[in-house]
Design a protein around this motif. Structure first.
Motif, mmCIF file in Angstrom:
data_model
loop_
_atom_site.group_PDB
_atom_site.id
_atom_site.type_symbol
_atom_site.label_atom_id
_atom_site.label_comp_id
_atom_site.label_asym_id
_atom_site.label_seq_id
_atom_site.Cartn_x
_atom_site.Cartn_y
_atom_site.Cartn_z
ATOM 1 N N VAL A 12 -9.570 5.880 -1.493
ATOM 2 C CA VAL A 12 -9.707 4.904 -2.590
ATOM 3 C C VAL A 12 -10.550 5.497 -3.679
ATOM 4 C CG1 VAL A 12 -11.192 2.816 -3.001
ATOM 5 C CG2 VAL A 12 -10.215 3.118 -1.018
ATOM 6 N N LYS A 13 -10.065 5.139 -4.945
ATOM 7 C CA LYS A 13 -10.651 5.759 -6.241
ATOM 8 C C LYS A 13 -11.498 4.902 -6.893
ATOM 9 C CE LYS A 13 -9.312 8.047 -10.575
ATOM 10 N NZ LYS A 13 -8.436 8.599 -11.209
ATOM 11 N N ARG A 52 -1.739 5.241 -2.076
ATOM 12 C CA ARG A 52 -0.992 4.983 -1.106
ATOM 13 C C ARG A 52 -0.529 5.935 -0.062
ATOM 14 N NH1 ARG A 52 0.982 -0.739 -1.089
ATOM 15 N NH2 ARG A 52 0.073 -1.473 -2.972
ATOM 16 N N MET A 54 -6.314 2.607 -4.494
ATOM 17 C CA MET A 54 -6.027 3.304 -3.572
ATOM 18 C C MET A 54 -4.679 3.906 -3.506
ATOM 19 S SD MET A 54 -6.018 2.610 0.749
ATOM 20 C CE MET A 54 -5.371 1.130 0.690
#
Length: 68
Positions: A8-9, A3, A1
């Motif tokens: 989210v990837k 931040r 993720m």
């Protein structure tokens, strides 16, 4: 993720796939999972487990989650 953005990837595996089928094969020298395990299903079906994640969320007649 990430931040800073909260996004989210999903990271691909070495083959570029972002989804790994829930299948495990112990037909060879060592266990394999995902797409390679699907190939063993046709030659050694007794050595392959799949669809077990569906059992993880089964409920009984009262709606209670079953623990396996």
């Amino acid at each position: 993720m990430d931040r800073s953005t909260g996004i989210v990837k999903v990271l691909p595996d070495l083959n570029g796939d972002t989804i790994v089928p829930s299948i495990v094969s112990v037909a060879g020298d060592k266990p394999v999972v995902g797409r390679p395990a699907k190939q063993d299903k046709f030659f050694s079906p007794e050595m392959v487990a799949e669809q077990f994640k569906k059992l993880m969320s089964e409920v009984n007649e009262n709606g209670n989650l079953l623990r396996l």
